[in-house]
Design a protein around this motif. Structure first.
Motif, PDB file in Angstrom:
ATOM      1  N   UNK A 150      -0.063   7.863 -20.143  1.00  0.00           N
ATOM      2  CA  UNK A 150      -0.414   8.568 -18.918  1.00  0.00           C
ATOM      3  C   UNK A 150       0.664   8.351 -17.866  1.00  0.00           C
ATOM      4  N   UNK A 151       0.870   9.367 -17.049  1.00  0.00           N
ATOM      5  CA  UNK A 151       1.889   9.228 -16.012  1.00  0.00           C
ATOM      6  C   UNK A 151       1.458   8.140 -15.033  1.00  0.00           C
ATOM      7  N   UNK A 152       2.378   7.266 -14.733  1.00  0.00           N
ATOM      8  CA  UNK A 152       2.083   6.128 -13.874  1.00  0.00           C
ATOM      9  C   UNK A 152       2.512   6.466 -12.443  1.00  0.00           C
ATOM     10  N   UNK A 153       1.624   6.186 -11.525  1.00  0.00           N
ATOM     11  CA  UNK A 153       1.878   6.434 -10.112  1.00  0.00           C
ATOM     12  C   UNK A 153       1.565   5.162  -9.329  1.00  0.00           C
ATOM     13  N   UNK A 154       1.786   5.247  -8.052  1.00  0.00           N
ATOM     14  CA  UNK A 154       1.524   4.124  -7.162  1.00  0.00           C
ATOM     15  C   UNK A 154       0.677   4.632  -6.000  1.00  0.00           C
ATOM     16  N   UNK A 155      -0.436   3.952  -5.753  1.00  0.00           N
ATOM     17  CA  UNK A 155      -1.253   4.249  -4.575  1.00  0.00           C
ATOM     18  C   UNK A 155      -0.881   3.238  -3.501  1.00  0.00           C
ATOM     19  N   UNK A 156      -0.384   3.735  -2.381  1.00  0.00           N
ATOM     20  CA  UNK A 156      -0.059   2.862  -1.260  1.00  0.00           C
ATOM     21  C   UNK A 156      -1.307   2.767  -0.391  1.00  0.00           C
ATOM     22  N   UNK A 157      -1.789   1.536  -0.212  1.00  0.00           N
ATOM     23  CA  UNK A 157      -3.029   1.286   0.533  1.00  0.00           C
ATOM     24  C   UNK A 157      -2.721   0.688   1.896  1.00  0.00           C
ATOM     25  N   UNK A 158      -3.504   1.070   2.882  1.00  0.00           N
ATOM     26  CA  UNK A 158      -3.407   0.447   4.204  1.00  0.00           C
ATOM     27  C   UNK A 158      -4.068  -0.918   4.108  1.00  0.00           C
ATOM     28  N   UNK A 159      -3.337  -1.951   4.489  1.00  0.00           N
ATOM     29  CA  UNK A 159      -3.897  -3.299   4.477  1.00  0.00           C
ATOM     30  C   UNK A 159      -4.961  -3.418   5.566  1.00  0.00           C
ATOM     31  N   UNK A 160      -5.969  -4.223   5.315  1.00  0.00           N
ATOM     32  CA  UNK A 160      -7.099  -4.350   6.229  1.00  0.00           C
ATOM     33  C   UNK A 160      -6.971  -5.506   7.212  1.00  0.00           C
ATOM     34  N   UNK A 161      -6.086  -6.457   6.899  1.00  0.00           N
ATOM     35  CA  UNK A 161      -6.027  -7.692   7.672  1.00  0.00           C
ATOM     36  C   UNK A 161      -5.365  -7.598   9.028  1.00  0.00           C
ATOM     37  N   UNK A 162      -4.631  -6.532   9.296  1.00  0.00           N
ATOM     38  CA  UNK A 162      -3.974  -6.392  10.586  1.00  0.00           C
ATOM     39  C   UNK A 162      -2.740  -7.249  10.768  1.00  0.00           C
ATOM     40  N   UNK A 163      -2.229  -7.843   9.688  1.00  0.00           N
ATOM     41  CA  UNK A 163      -1.025  -8.661   9.795  1.00  0.00           C
ATOM     42  C   UNK A 163       0.203  -7.756   9.799  1.00  0.00           C
ATOM     43  N   UNK A 164       1.037  -7.833  10.834  1.00  0.00           N
ATOM     44  CA  UNK A 164       2.203  -6.948  10.901  1.00  0.00           C
ATOM     45  C   UNK A 164       3.219  -7.184   9.785  1.00  0.00           C
ATOM     46  N   UNK A 165       3.167  -8.346   9.132  1.00  0.00           N
ATOM     47  CA  UNK A 165       4.067  -8.592   8.003  1.00  0.00           C
ATOM     48  C   UNK A 165       3.588  -7.921   6.717  1.00  0.00           C
ATOM     49  N   UNK A 166       2.323  -7.465   6.698  1.00  0.00           N
ATOM     50  CA  UNK A 166       1.778  -6.852   5.491  1.00  0.00           C
ATOM     51  C   UNK A 166       0.878  -5.665   5.859  1.00  0.00           C
TER      52      UNK A 166
END
Length: 169
Positions: free
Chosen positions: A76-92
């Motif tokens: 299957x074609x592999x993709x990447x889902x970019x998720x918004x982090x929930x923690x609010x840390x500006x480094x992540x």
């Protein structure tokens, strides 16, 4: 008087291996084609490295590796889902997850999500196992994943902005 919580929530079922991740629709920033990740020295096998996305170096996670699930069909074609982090840390601010295919949008309410936990300890990064209509799904523990990534990448500045001299003016 109105209900404090919505009766329905727009969610996505994200294919990972032979399972689906169940996430609120608002957590998906974008689905992109997989690119070769930049390795992270000393990282666990589930942290595949970091990818460049919209000026950020985002950690790429293999959820199947993290949770010990089956990889599924490698054809299957592999993709990447970019998720918004929930923690609010500006480094992540973002986390990327390896997927197979595109997330499927669905609208759910409490009656459509059936817990299937059998009492055994849940794998790392998993908050719950559920049945959503006919799909077996996992609700990821994004807070645990974020905290673990911050610990692993703390000194490496995990998702810092990639500034370049040739950026658009």
């Amino acid at each position: 008087m109105s209900d404090p919580l919505p009766r329905e929530i727009r969610c996505v079922l994200v294919p990972v291996g032979n399972l689906r991740l169940l996430l609120p629709n608002a957590t998906i920033a974008e689905v992109i084609t997989q690119s070769a990740p930049e390795p992270v020295a000393g990282a666990p096998k589930w942290l595949l490295g970091r990818i460049a996305w919209r000026g950020w170096r985002v950690p790429l996670v293999s959820f199947t590796e993290l949770a010990g699930a089956e990889e599924g069909d490698a054809e299957l074609s592999v993709r990447v889902a970019v998720l918004k982090a929930l923690g609010g840390n500006p480094k992540l601010p973002f986390i990327a997850v390896l997927t197979q295919g595109f997330p499927r949008l669905t609208t759910l309410n409490a009656e459509l999500i059936i817990p299937t936990h059998d009492g055994k300890p849940l794998p790392p990064g998993v908050r719950a196992h559920v049945l959503v209509r006919d799909d077996v799904a996992m609700i990821p523990d994004l807070e645990w994943i974020e905290a673990t990534l911050l610990d692993l990448l703390g000194a490496a500045e995990p998702a810092e902005s990639v500034e370049s001299s040739d950026s658009e003016d």
